[in-house]
Write an enzyme that holds these catalytic residues in place. Structure first.
Site, mmCIF file in Angstrom:
data_model
loop_
_atom_site.group_PDB
_atom_site.id
_atom_site.type_symbol
_atom_site.label_atom_id
_atom_site.label_comp_id
_atom_site.label_asym_id
_atom_site.label_seq_id
_atom_site.Cartn_x
_atom_site.Cartn_y
_atom_site.Cartn_z
ATOM 1 N N GLU A 1 35.371 25.595 38.935
ATOM 2 C CA GLU A 1 35.329 24.442 39.846
ATOM 3 C C GLU A 1 33.987 24.381 40.562
ATOM 4 O OE1 GLU A 1 39.093 25.769 41.525
ATOM 5 O OE2 GLU A 1 39.919 23.765 41.216
ATOM 6 N N GLU B 1 44.709 29.337 35.855
ATOM 7 C CA GLU B 1 45.770 29.243 36.870
ATOM 8 C C GLU B 1 47.154 29.041 36.260
ATOM 9 O OE1 GLU B 1 42.840 27.751 37.018
ATOM 10 O OE2 GLU B 1 42.016 27.808 39.050
HETATM 11 N N1 COA Z 1 40.736 38.183 41.932
HETATM 12 C C1 COA Z 1 40.671 39.468 42.361
HETATM 13 N N2 COA Z 1 40.110 40.442 41.638
HETATM 14 C C2 COA Z 1 39.600 40.122 40.432
HETATM 15 C C3 COA Z 1 39.632 38.825 39.920
HETATM 16 C C4 COA Z 1 40.230 37.811 40.740
HETATM 17 N N3 COA Z 1 40.274 36.532 40.369
HETATM 18 N N4 COA Z 1 39.060 38.805 38.702
HETATM 19 C C5 COA Z 1 38.667 40.071 38.467
HETATM 20 N N5 COA Z 1 38.996 40.873 39.503
HETATM 21 C C6 COA Z 1 38.747 42.313 39.644
HETATM 22 C C7 COA Z 1 39.666 43.160 38.813
HETATM 23 O O1 COA Z 1 40.924 43.313 39.448
HETATM 24 C C8 COA Z 1 38.882 44.431 38.714
HETATM 25 O O2 COA Z 1 39.021 45.127 39.928
HETATM 26 P P1 COA Z 1 39.276 46.736 39.913
HETATM 27 O O3 COA Z 1 38.082 47.286 39.195
HETATM 28 O O4 COA Z 1 39.348 47.106 41.346
HETATM 29 O O5 COA Z 1 40.534 46.925 39.148
HETATM 30 C C9 COA Z 1 37.441 43.943 38.632
HETATM 31 O O6 COA Z 1 37.459 42.629 39.155
HETATM 32 C C10 COA Z 1 36.910 43.879 37.214
HETATM 33 O O7 COA Z 1 37.794 43.092 36.444
HETATM 34 P P2 COA Z 1 38.474 43.600 35.080
HETATM 35 O O8 COA Z 1 39.745 42.851 34.893
HETATM 36 O O9 COA Z 1 38.539 45.092 35.063
HETATM 37 O O10 COA Z 1 37.376 43.127 34.032
HETATM 38 P P3 COA Z 1 37.621 42.710 32.510
HETATM 39 O O11 COA Z 1 36.285 42.505 31.937
HETATM 40 O O12 COA Z 1 38.535 43.669 31.844
HETATM 41 O O13 COA Z 1 38.397 41.299 32.582
HETATM 42 C C11 COA Z 1 38.733 39.029 33.347
HETATM 43 C C12 COA Z 1 37.743 40.192 33.117
HETATM 44 C C13 COA Z 1 37.937 37.943 34.028
HETATM 45 C C14 COA Z 1 39.244 38.506 32.009
HETATM 46 C C15 COA Z 1 39.919 39.503 34.227
HETATM 47 O O14 COA Z 1 39.402 40.218 35.352
HETATM 48 C C16 COA Z 1 40.757 38.358 34.743
HETATM 49 O O15 COA Z 1 41.551 37.803 34.009
HETATM 50 N N6 COA Z 1 40.606 37.992 36.045
HETATM 51 C C17 COA Z 1 41.391 36.966 36.670
HETATM 52 C C18 COA Z 1 40.786 35.602 36.427
HETATM 53 C C19 COA Z 1 41.670 34.510 37.017
HETATM 54 O O16 COA Z 1 42.835 34.399 36.707
HETATM 55 N N7 COA Z 1 41.080 33.670 37.890
HETATM 56 C C20 COA Z 1 41.747 32.605 38.529
HETATM 57 C C21 COA Z 1 42.294 33.022 39.838
HETATM 58 S S1 COA Z 1 43.213 31.743 40.632
#
Ligand code: COA
Length: 270
Positions: free
Chosen positions: A116, A136
């Site tokens: 966004e 989402e």
């Molecule tokens: N909110 C809070 N923390 C988040 C986050 C979010 N939207 N996206 C990533 N993080 C954090 C992870 O929890 C992790 O924290 P930790 O190391 O303390 O466990 C850190 O960022 C690294 O992320 P990680 O998931 O280990 O990296 P990855 O490369 O394996 O995966 C993503 C990357 C982006 C695919 C995955 O983190 C993800 O799906 N994030 C959520 C995205 C999302 O749904 N956003 C919309 C929110 S409304």
């Protein structure tokens, strides 16, 4: 003494103000402090006459921004979530409407609120390792920082539905046909591409850029006749500015000088 790092880093590169979301360990997921700091960074950049273009990026090699902080969201009640959403919409609307041109320098994941944020900028420059999604729906929620509206405005209803209703992540390359990415670059060349675009944008009269942007922003909101009236008003205000007069004069003077150079002097006969 331990000092916490600022949520948004601010650096100046000639006419370009770069705002960097600074939470790499959480893939730059938004906190309220980060959103407020971004908002303030934009306000400061607008107030500084030497800044002509604003760019936003994420720290670290993996993410532009992975969206709103899910750890915070999970404990919110409906009212808190509503207030959080209003703050996000307000900040992104201000960015969308701001008087100076804006560039999203997308250097990795642009997810949810991160996507966004990118869509609220005038230009998206993406590195070849960037990816975009509205995840989402996979959390049984939906975009709430303007995503449903901005995505339709920037890529049309059919493409926006692919993102919002599928939740699927698309690579930068897959996004090319959707048209919302203006330029692609290798990760190490991304900032050069941003600086090059900023240099071009900064070479134009800032008032003309501001007026044109305001008129463009209304295009998806007004019926054609009202949009044309809005454009006419902005055209007229801009036309009366010293910048417009100077720009038009310069063209004529350059052409006059070119023609004068082309006129060969008549050979002198003894
Ligand atoms: N909110 C809070 N923390 C988040 C986050 C979010 N939207 N996206 C990533 N993080 C954090 C992870 O929890 C992790 O924290 P930790 O190391 O303390 O466990 C850190 O960022 C690294 O992320 P990680 O998931 O280990 O990296 P990855 O490369 O394996 O995966 C993503 C990357 C982006 C695919 C995955 O983190 C993800 O799906 N994030 C959520 C995205 C999302 O749904 N956003 C919309 C929110 S409304």
């Amino acid at each position: 003494m331990q000092t916490s790092s600022p949520p948004v880093l601010v650096t100046q590169h000639g006419p370009l103000r770069l705002l960097t979301l600074n939470r790499a360990d959480k893939l730059n997921a938004f906190t309220p402090e980060m959103l407020a700091s971004l908002d303030k960074g934009i306000e400061d950049a607008l107030a500084d006459d030497s800044t002509r273009v604003i760019a936003i990026t994420g720290s670290g090699p993996k993410a532009f921004a992975a969206g709103n902080d899910i750890e915070r969201l999970v404990s919110m009640d409906g009212v808190a979530a509503y207030r959080d959403m209003v703050a996000g919409q307000r900040a992104l609307l201000r960015l969308h409407e701001c008087a100076k041109p804006t560039i999203a320098m997308v250097n990795g994941y642009a997810l949810g609120g991160g996507f966004e944020l990118a869509l609220a900028c005038d230009f998206i420059l993406a590195s070849t390792n960037a990816s975009f999604a509205f995840p989402e729906i996979t959390l049984n929620t939906m975009p709430g920082w303007g995503g449903t509206q901005l995505a339709v405005a920037k890529m049309g209803l059919a493409c926006a539905k692919r993102f919002v209703l599928s939740g699927r992540r698309f690579s930068a390359q897959e996004c090319e046909p959707f048209g919302f990415i203006h330029e692609f670059a290798a990760p190490e060349a991304l900032f050069d591409a941003v600086q090059s675009l900023a240099k071009t944008l900064a070479s134009y009269d800032p008032f003309a850029v501001e007026m044109a942007k305001r008129a463009l922003n209304r295009a998806n909101e007004l019926p054609l006749s009202a949009g044309l009236d809005f454009e006419a008003a902005h055209y007229t205000v801009n036309f009366a500015s010293e910048g417009a007069r100077a720009g038009l004069r310069q063209f004529i003077e350059r052409r006059g000088a070119r023609h004068a150079a082309q006129i060969q002097p008549a050979p002198v006969t003894p």
